[in-house]
Design an enzyme around this catalytic site. Sequence first.
Site, PDB file in Angstrom:
ATOM      1  CE1 TYR A 139     -60.204 123.177  28.968  1.00 39.17           C
ATOM      2  CE2 TYR A 139     -60.088 120.975  27.976  1.00 39.17           C
ATOM      3  CZ  TYR A 139     -60.208 122.317  27.976  1.00 39.17           C
ATOM      4  OH  TYR A 139     -60.276 122.912  26.729  1.00 39.17           O
TER       5      TYR A 139
ATOM      6  CE  LYS B 239     -58.340 115.147  24.901  1.00 40.06           C
ATOM      7  NZ  LYS B 239     -58.792 115.762  25.992  1.00 40.06           N
TER       8      LYS B 239
ATOM      9  CG  ASP C 107     -65.243 115.408  30.875  1.00 40.93           C
ATOM     10  OD1 ASP C 107     -64.988 114.455  29.921  1.00 40.93           O
ATOM     11  OD2 ASP C 107     -64.848 116.587  30.676  1.00 40.93           O
TER      12      ASP C 107
HETATM   13  C1  LIG Z   1     -59.982 117.214  26.087  1.00 36.86           C
HETATM   14  C2  LIG Z   1     -60.940 117.216  27.000  1.00 36.86           C
HETATM   15  C3  LIG Z   1     -61.959 117.770  26.719  1.00 36.86           C
HETATM   16  C4  LIG Z   1     -62.171 118.600  25.483  1.00 36.86           C
HETATM   17  O1  LIG Z   1     -62.398 117.736  24.326  1.00 36.86           O
HETATM   18  P1  LIG Z   1     -62.164 118.607  22.935  1.00 36.86           P
HETATM   19  O2  LIG Z   1     -62.268 117.621  21.998  1.00 36.86           O
HETATM   20  O3  LIG Z   1     -60.978 119.285  22.929  1.00 36.86           O
HETATM   21  O4  LIG Z   1     -63.009 119.636  22.815  1.00 36.86           O
HETATM   22  C5  LIG Z   1     -63.363 117.808  27.715  1.00 36.86           C
HETATM   23  N1  LIG Z   1     -63.024 117.090  28.820  1.00 36.86           N
HETATM   24  C6  LIG Z   1     -62.051 116.298  29.250  1.00 36.86           C
HETATM   25  C7  LIG Z   1     -61.466 115.574  30.544  1.00 36.86           C
HETATM   26  C8  LIG Z   1     -60.652 116.176  28.272  1.00 36.86           C
HETATM   27  O5  LIG Z   1     -59.776 115.720  28.574  1.00 36.86           O
END
Ligand SMILES: *Cc1c(COP(=O)(O)O)cnc(C)c1O
Length: 426
Positions: free
Chosen positions: A142, A265, A237
């Site tokens: 994701y 995060k 990511d």
């Molecule tokens: C949480 C997450 C996102 C999205 O971040 P948001 O701050 O919710 O937009 C993208 N990539 C990964 C791997 C994530 O865990």
Amino acid sequence: MTMSESLFQRALRIAPGGVHSPVRAFKSVGGTPVFFQKAEGARLQSVEGHWLIDFCQSFGPLILGHRDPEVAGAVKEMIDTAWSFGACEPYSLELAEWMTGRLPWLEKVRFVSSGTEAVMSALRVARAATGRSKIVKFEGCYHGHADSLLVKAGSGLAGAAASDSAGVSAEVAAETLVAPLDDEAGFDEVLDLHDGRVAAVIIEPLPANYGLLEQRREFLEHVARKTRAAGALLIFDEVISGFRVALGGMAELTGLRPDLVTYGKVIGGGFPVGAYGGRREVMDLVAPSGPVYQAGTLSANPVGMRAGLATLAKVEREGVYGALEARAARFAAKLQAELRAQGRDISVARRGSVFWLRAGEGPVRRLADIPKDHAERFRGLFHACLEEGVYLAPSGYEVGFIGYAHTDEVLDEAVAAIARASRALG
Ligand SMILES: *Cc1c(COP(=O)(O)O)cnc(C)c1O
């Protein structure tokens, strides 16, 4: 009607599904979401006044737990100084220097306000850097809700993607290719089929958004090598894994070097902060030094910058990763032993302070390896845990987070509560 129920009735009238982010609505576990009014350390207090041990931790940002006193101090100081400048200031400079000084693959960085924004911007940079348009992602990863990444494996040729959300056009979805995790040959097939057209390969080096699908290092290494050979950029990511499994996330733990990396995060210490960065010559393509436009009214918000820096500074100074590893290992082992003793077919998967309770045994590295009845079985366990005072993220596909506020004592209490919850299921 409980207080949570009546608040949710009101929320349903004014927000889609009553929430501002879907998983909060309890759709996959059923029932009415608990409304919380207060948070402290490892715990949340419901509007009914009950305190619960929190393993959701806002889906990952709170590595020190809720309202860590040191972070709170930095935030309060900043609130009394300025909230937003929309101009140059030293606060983002300090956090950026702190990060680039420690992460060798991060030569230049740009702050944004969410993980989604970081990913979206990194893709734009990769397309500009290569003059190509296709992006390869992996099934079971994701990357936020940018249109081009809300896709799933399609039914056509290898890599063909289909829209995974209403409102994402077939044309946009067609620019993304989907490769399988844990499958070197499957990945090669997608890259070879689209030779010369792939701008970037994006991967969660620790996939943790559809359960915890830990990858073999050799697979990640293969992806990195093949991506380079194809003339595409490698994007890690690390929105969830960065500053969570190690200061330098999976790039540090694997020794693999991405061209671009995205963070979010933990980096905002509980405030809305995201970042993307990487090699100097690639990042210099971003406006105003280069032609790739990307901007944000509240980007590098000073309160978030201060919360992030206070969080990371404490994490480093107190050796938090070592402590979290020891506590999480002890917790997972105790919980696993309890569940086994009850004859439950549930495994506690774990990487550092990230864990996932799942049905069955053996490694799960792909979406397709997750047992079919997983979500249904999680539903019962989730509600039983809630009854016993433990709040897990309300979906069987979300992982749990252990923070620095989860002491061994808190974790022992949680093991006992989850064991009671499991027993109550009969
Ligand atoms: C949480 C997450 C996102 C999205 O971040 P948001 O701050 O919710 O937009 C993208 N990539 C990964 C791997 C994530 O865990």
